[in-house]
Design a protein around this motif. Structure first.
Motif, PDB file in Angstrom:
ATOM      1  N   LEU A  34     -23.933  -8.655   6.653  1.00 23.23           N
ATOM      2  CA  LEU A  34     -22.915  -9.621   6.266  1.00 23.23           C
ATOM      3  C   LEU A  34     -22.271  -9.267   4.924  1.00 23.23           C
ATOM      4  O   LEU A  34     -22.816  -8.466   4.149  1.00 23.23           O
ATOM      5  N   PRO A  35     -21.099  -9.832   4.635  1.00 24.20           N
ATOM      6  CA  PRO A  35     -20.309  -9.378   3.482  1.00 24.20           C
ATOM      7  C   PRO A  35     -21.025  -9.386   2.145  1.00 24.20           C
ATOM      8  O   PRO A  35     -20.911  -8.439   1.366  1.00 24.20           O
ATOM      9  N   PHE A  36     -21.781 -10.455   1.857  1.00 15.56           N
ATOM     10  CA  PHE A  36     -22.360 -10.591   0.524  1.00 15.56           C
ATOM     11  C   PHE A  36     -23.847 -10.254   0.502  1.00 15.56           C
ATOM     12  O   PHE A  36     -24.656 -10.931  -0.149  1.00 15.56           O
ATOM     13  N   LEU A  37     -24.221  -9.218   1.236  1.00 16.46           N
ATOM     14  CA  LEU A  37     -25.562  -8.658   1.153  1.00 16.46           C
ATOM     15  C   LEU A  37     -25.503  -7.224   1.644  1.00 16.46           C
ATOM     16  O   LEU A  37     -24.504  -6.782   2.207  1.00 16.46           O
ATOM     17  N   GLU A  38     -26.590  -6.507   1.435  1.00 15.12           N
ATOM     18  CA  GLU A  38     -26.688  -5.114   1.863  1.00 15.12           C
ATOM     19  C   GLU A  38     -27.966  -4.941   2.663  1.00 15.12           C
ATOM     20  O   GLU A  38     -29.031  -5.404   2.251  1.00 15.12           O
ATOM     21  N   ALA A  39     -27.859  -4.300   3.828  1.00 17.95           N
ATOM     22  CA  ALA A  39     -29.031  -4.029   4.657  1.00 17.95           C
ATOM     23  C   ALA A  39     -29.154  -2.532   4.876  1.00 17.95           C
ATOM     24  O   ALA A  39     -28.148  -1.829   5.022  1.00 17.95           O
ATOM     25  N   ARG A  40     -30.377  -2.048   4.902  1.00 19.13           N
ATOM     26  CA  ARG A  40     -30.646  -0.626   5.134  1.00 19.13           C
ATOM     27  C   ARG A  40     -31.866  -0.492   6.044  1.00 19.13           C
ATOM     28  O   ARG A  40     -32.640  -1.440   6.223  1.00 19.13           O
ATOM     29  N   VAL A  41     -32.056   0.717   6.565  1.00 21.35           N
ATOM     30  CA  VAL A  41     -33.253   1.067   7.322  1.00 21.35           C
ATOM     31  C   VAL A  41     -33.979   2.145   6.540  1.00 21.35           C
ATOM     32  O   VAL A  41     -33.374   3.140   6.133  1.00 21.35           O
ATOM     33  N   VAL A  42     -35.286   1.948   6.295  1.00 20.23           N
ATOM     34  CA  VAL A  42     -36.046   2.886   5.463  1.00 20.23           C
ATOM     35  C   VAL A  42     -37.290   3.377   6.203  1.00 20.23           C
ATOM     36  O   VAL A  42     -37.798   2.729   7.114  1.00 20.23           O
ATOM     37  N   ASP A  43     -37.785   4.546   5.755  1.00 13.33           N
ATOM     38  CA  ASP A  43     -39.027   5.077   6.321  1.00 13.33           C
ATOM     39  C   ASP A  43     -40.218   4.537   5.524  1.00 13.33           C
ATOM     40  O   ASP A  43     -40.058   3.689   4.634  1.00 13.33           O
ATOM     41  N   HIS A  44     -41.416   5.040   5.822  1.00  9.71           N
ATOM     42  CA  HIS A  44     -42.621   4.525   5.160  1.00  9.71           C
ATOM     43  C   HIS A  44     -42.677   4.886   3.679  1.00  9.71           C
ATOM     44  O   HIS A  44     -43.480   4.332   2.928  1.00  9.71           O
ATOM     45  N   ASP A  45     -41.794   5.817   3.240  1.00  8.03           N
ATOM     46  CA  ASP A  45     -41.708   6.153   1.817  1.00  8.03           C
ATOM     47  C   ASP A  45     -40.544   5.447   1.136  1.00  8.03           C
ATOM     48  O   ASP A  45     -40.166   5.797   0.009  1.00  8.03           O
ATOM     49  N   ASP A  46     -39.962   4.505   1.822  1.00  8.27           N
ATOM     50  CA  ASP A  46     -38.836   3.707   1.316  1.00  8.27           C
ATOM     51  C   ASP A  46     -37.557   4.524   1.131  1.00  8.27           C
ATOM     52  O   ASP A  46     -36.669   4.136   0.358  1.00  8.27           O
ATOM     53  N   LYS A  47     -37.434   5.626   1.846  1.00 10.29           N
ATOM     54  CA  LYS A  47     -36.203   6.423   1.801  1.00 10.29           C
ATOM     55  C   LYS A  47     -35.240   5.920   2.868  1.00 10.29           C
ATOM     56  O   LYS A  47     -35.643   5.647   3.998  1.00 10.29           O
ATOM     57  N   PHE A  48     -33.954   5.819   2.485  1.00  7.02           N
ATOM     58  CA  PHE A  48     -32.948   5.360   3.440  1.00  7.02           C
ATOM     59  C   PHE A  48     -32.835   6.358   4.591  1.00  7.02           C
ATOM     60  O   PHE A  48     -32.759   7.577   4.378  1.00  7.02           O
ATOM     61  N   LEU A  49     -32.803   5.826   5.807  1.00  2.22           N
ATOM     62  CA  LEU A  49     -32.718   6.673   6.998  1.00  2.22           C
ATOM     63  C   LEU A  49     -31.280   6.764   7.502  1.00  2.22           C
ATOM     64  O   LEU A  49     -30.512   5.803   7.390  1.00  2.22           O
ATOM     65  N   PRO A  50     -30.916   7.892   8.086  1.00  3.14           N
ATOM     66  CA  PRO A  50     -29.564   8.053   8.635  1.00  3.14           C
ATOM     67  C   PRO A  50     -29.426   7.299   9.959  1.00  3.14           C
ATOM     68  O   PRO A  50     -30.424   6.859  10.544  1.00  3.14           O
ATOM     69  N   PRO A  51     -28.200   7.145  10.464  1.00  4.01           N
ATOM     70  CA  PRO A  51     -27.987   6.469  11.749  1.00  4.01           C
ATOM     71  C   PRO A  51     -28.836   7.084  12.869  1.00  4.01           C
ATOM     72  O   PRO A  51     -29.019   8.296  12.922  1.00  4.01           O
ATOM     73  N   GLY A  52     -29.371   6.200  13.706  1.00  2.00           N
ATOM     74  CA  GLY A  52     -30.138   6.647  14.863  1.00  2.00           C
ATOM     75  C   GLY A  52     -31.633   6.690  14.665  1.00  2.00           C
ATOM     76  O   GLY A  52     -32.385   6.647  15.636  1.00  2.00           O
ATOM     77  N   GLU A  53     -32.094   6.780  13.416  1.00  2.00           N
ATOM     78  CA  GLU A  53     -33.535   6.858  13.163  1.00  2.00           C
ATOM     79  C   GLU A  53     -34.118   5.458  12.951  1.00  2.00           C
ATOM     80  O   GLU A  53     -33.492   4.596  12.344  1.00  2.00           O
ATOM     81  N   VAL A  54     -35.331   5.281  13.445  1.00  2.00           N
ATOM     82  CA  VAL A  54     -35.982   3.969  13.403  1.00  2.00           C
ATOM     83  C   VAL A  54     -36.854   3.835  12.157  1.00  2.00           C
ATOM     84  O   VAL A  54     -37.624   4.738  11.824  1.00  2.00           O
ATOM     85  N   GLY A  55     -36.717   2.707  11.489  1.00  2.00           N
ATOM     86  CA  GLY A  55     -37.544   2.398  10.327  1.00  2.00           C
ATOM     87  C   GLY A  55     -37.533   0.906  10.078  1.00  2.00           C
ATOM     88  O   GLY A  55     -37.060   0.118  10.907  1.00  2.00           O
ATOM     89  N   GLU A  56     -38.031   0.491   8.929  1.00  2.00           N
ATOM     90  CA  GLU A  56     -38.062  -0.942   8.621  1.00  2.00           C
ATOM     91  C   GLU A  56     -36.730  -1.394   8.054  1.00  2.00           C
ATOM     92  O   GLU A  56     -36.127  -0.726   7.202  1.00  2.00           O
ATOM     93  N   LEU A  57     -36.251  -2.546   8.502  1.00  2.00           N
ATOM     94  CA  LEU A  57     -35.007  -3.099   7.990  1.00  2.00           C
ATOM     95  C   LEU A  57     -35.290  -3.857   6.699  1.00  2.00           C
ATOM     96  O   LEU A  57     -36.171  -4.722   6.654  1.00  2.00           O
ATOM     97  N   ILE A  58     -34.541  -3.517   5.655  1.00  2.00           N
ATOM     98  CA  ILE A  58     -34.657  -4.214   4.377  1.00  2.00           C
ATOM     99  C   ILE A  58     -33.274  -4.710   3.972  1.00  2.00           C
ATOM    100  O   ILE A  58     -32.248  -4.209   4.455  1.00  2.00           O
ATOM    101  N   CYS A  59     -33.225  -5.713   3.098  1.00  2.00           N
ATOM    102  CA  CYS A  59     -31.929  -6.209   2.645  1.00  2.00           C
ATOM    103  C   CYS A  59     -32.050  -6.755   1.233  1.00  2.00           C
ATOM    104  O   CYS A  59     -33.147  -7.059   0.750  1.00  2.00           O
ATOM    105  N   ARG A  60     -30.919  -6.854   0.578  1.00  2.00           N
ATOM    106  CA  ARG A  60     -30.878  -7.502  -0.733  1.00  2.00           C
ATOM    107  C   ARG A  60     -29.539  -8.204  -0.887  1.00  2.00           C
ATOM    108  O   ARG A  60     -28.522  -7.804  -0.318  1.00  2.00           O
ATOM    109  N   GLY A  61     -29.557  -9.294  -1.647  1.00  2.00           N
ATOM    110  CA  GLY A  61     -28.338 -10.065  -1.858  1.00  2.00           C
ATOM    111  C   GLY A  61     -28.684 -11.440  -2.407  1.00  2.00           C
ATOM    112  O   GLY A  61     -29.860 -11.820  -2.513  1.00  2.00           O
ATOM    113  N   PRO A  62     -27.661 -12.222  -2.757  1.00  2.00           N
ATOM    114  CA  PRO A  62     -27.887 -13.527  -3.395  1.00  2.00           C
ATOM    115  C   PRO A  62     -28.446 -14.589  -2.452  1.00  2.00           C
ATOM    116  O   PRO A  62     -28.747 -15.698  -2.890  1.00  2.00           O
TER     117      PRO A  62
END
Length: 514
Positions: free
Chosen positions: A335-363
């Motif tokens: 959504l507009p006022f937040l950011e979501a990413r997919v990360v691996d077990h080392d908390d590195k952002f994953l590229p499109p298509g790869e499966v990892g944990e969904l994380i987000c940050r925002g107000p």
């Protein structure tokens, strides 16, 4: 700016517009605002101070929303309680959140009477009780003692607004602290993501103790001058009758709700042309149900699929109606006022298509868990909320939930945590070991199955296990199936091999016969 002001503002703009339709009656925005102003004054007169918690135990009703907005206007923190909980679960939530006052419906009089002596901090009980005996103060009697509050300028976005209880992997409920700012930013995100308009008539079917029903479905209508039709209990034909009678324009619910609605034998007899928006959440919406909904509600352009969690107030992504067919099984873009990413077990952002944990940050992300710093540290790391859900994102930025990292079961929109059920069953004197899993259910999305190993020489039936759970847990958590086995397979660290159990027993002849 605070959430209470949303009602004050709409009452100023649309005083004669209908705000609430419920079993208790109908209230305009002006009437709703005035009653909550007076109830807020009564709370303060009773000695409650800014930051105190107000526990709310009602079915969807005018009482729930009046207490909620009155609490916010008084600078208090609303703490809704799951009305499906049984006594011990209610005791835990109330003692954990430490409210000074409890508002509850007359349907819970017997439950509250049984646990009243166990409630450590509550000194005031208020209920719109029926003619039967009650030790609570009458709701209207309490309200009439108050002097109306005329402004809420002393309450800001950083002040606590809600403690919304969810469950973690331990199965113990955790209270997510949501500030006024969290709820307001969630509102902005959701209005944009769902393309909400002013003046709608929305069916509020989901329970208001959930963030989705309270912060999305209801609060948005208050903010935009819409009418909220509060549905106390979901019953397919009754809901269809309400749509036709009230000319509702928005319906929201879990896939299980829609499945039951579409399956009703009289569904085609009702006029559903007034519905122009349909939103889904809590679980994946199968394409078959989505296509049937589009046919059943002829004036919708698709289905808005909403993904989120209590800790995010709750919205993280929304798939809009325009893309609902093209992006099957997607939950949309962040959504507009937040950011979501997919990360691996080392908390590195994953590229499109790869499966990892969904994380987000925002107000919109919670401040933390009430009285639970360890749980807060696990959930929020370096400013990011870790959802525990496994996901992938495609080249266009659409997210797909692949699986749940935690072993949560979603049944009819309710979150169920296996460990809580396992711990309960292990208190049974005949049970030696247990493993609980979720299995596909055609009506509810998932249901609970328990694998039980008995102590030597003990004999109990499947129904006895189910009845034991019903006595100690909310009914929706009880197993629908119980499989007795000699031992629970476990790995060297002692973790139950649940995947092995599912694979072995889902293929077994006895399962097929049942």
């Amino acid at each position: 700016m605070n959430v209470g002001y949303l009602l004050t503002n709409s009452a100023h703009k649309y005083p004669e517009r209908l705000a609430i339709i419920s079993e208790e009656g109908r209230w305009t925005f002006e009437e709703f605002d005035q009653r909550t102003n007076r109830l807020a004054g009564a709370m303060l007169k009773a000695g409650l101070k800014k930051g105190d918690r107000v526990a709310i135990l009602f079915f969807n009703s005018s009482y729930f929303v009046e207490v909620y907005f009155a609490a916010l206007k008084a600078g208090l923190i609303a703490t809704p309680v799951n009305f499906r909980f049984v006594g011990p679960e209610i005791v835990y939530v109330l003692n954990d959140s430490q409210p000074n006052i409890l508002f509850y419906g007359p349907q819970f009089e017997e439950t509250i009477a049984a646990i009243r002596d166990q409630l450590a901090t509550i000194r005031i009980f208020v209920s719109p009780y029926d003619d039967g005996p009650s030790s609570a103060i009458g709701y209207e009697e309490f309200l009439l003692k108050g002097k109306s509050i005329t402004h809420t300028s002393g309450i800001c976005e950083d002040d606590h607004c809600q403690i919304m209880y969810t469950s973690g992997t331990t199965g113990r409920p955790k209270g997510a602290i949501l500030t006024h700012g969290n709820v307001l930013w969630n509102l902005f995100n959701t209005v944009l993501g769902r393309e909400d308009k002013a003046g709608e008539k929305a069916l509020i079917v989901g329970p208001l103790y959930h963030t989705a029903a309270l912060n999305n479905h209801f609060t948005i209508q208050v903010a935009l001058g819409g009418t909220s039709i509060l549905v106390r209990k979901f019953e397919p034909e009754s809901l269809l009758r309400t749509i036709e009678k009230e000319k509702a324009t928005i319906i929201s619910g879990a896939p299980a709700l829609y499945n039951l609605l579409l399956q009703h034998p009289n569904a085609s007899q009702y006029d559903t042309r007034s519905i122009t928006k349909c939103t889904a959440g809590a679980d994946k919406l199968p394409m078959e149900i989505k296509e049937r909904l589009i046919a059943f509600f002829p004036n919708i352009k698709g289905v808005y699929d909403v993904y989120g969690c209590t800790e995010a107030s709750p919205c993280i992504t929304i798939l809009n109606a325009e893309d609902s067919i093209r992006k099957d099984m997607s939950v949309g873009k962040d959504l507009p006022f937040l950011e979501a990413r997919v990360v691996d077990h080392d908390d590195k952002f994953l590229p499109p298509g790869e499966v990892g944990e969904l994380i987000c940050r925002g107000p919109n992300v919670m401040e933390g868990y009430y009285g639970n710093s360890e749980g807060t540290r696990e959930a929020i790391r370096n400013g990011w909320l870790y959802t525990g859900d496994l996901a992938r994102v495609d080249e266009e930025g659409f997210f797909y939930i692949v699986d749940r990292k935690k072993e949560m079961i979603v049944s009819g929109g309710e979150n169920i945590y296996p460990r809580e059920i396992e711990e309960t069953l292990l208190t049974h004197p005949a049970i030696a070991d247990v493993a609980v899993v979720g299995i596909p259910d055609p009506d509810w999305g998932e249901s609970v199955k328990a694998f039980v190993a008995l102590k030597e020489g003990e004999m109990i039936s499947e129904q006895e296990v189910i009845d034991f759970c019903t006595k100690h847990l909310a009914s929706f958590k009880k197993p629908k199936r119980v499989i007795f086995i000699s031992a629970i397979p476990r790995n060297p660290s002692g973790k139950a091999l649940k995947r092995l159990l599912i694979e072995k027993y889902d293929r077994s002849p006895i399962e097929k016969r049942r």
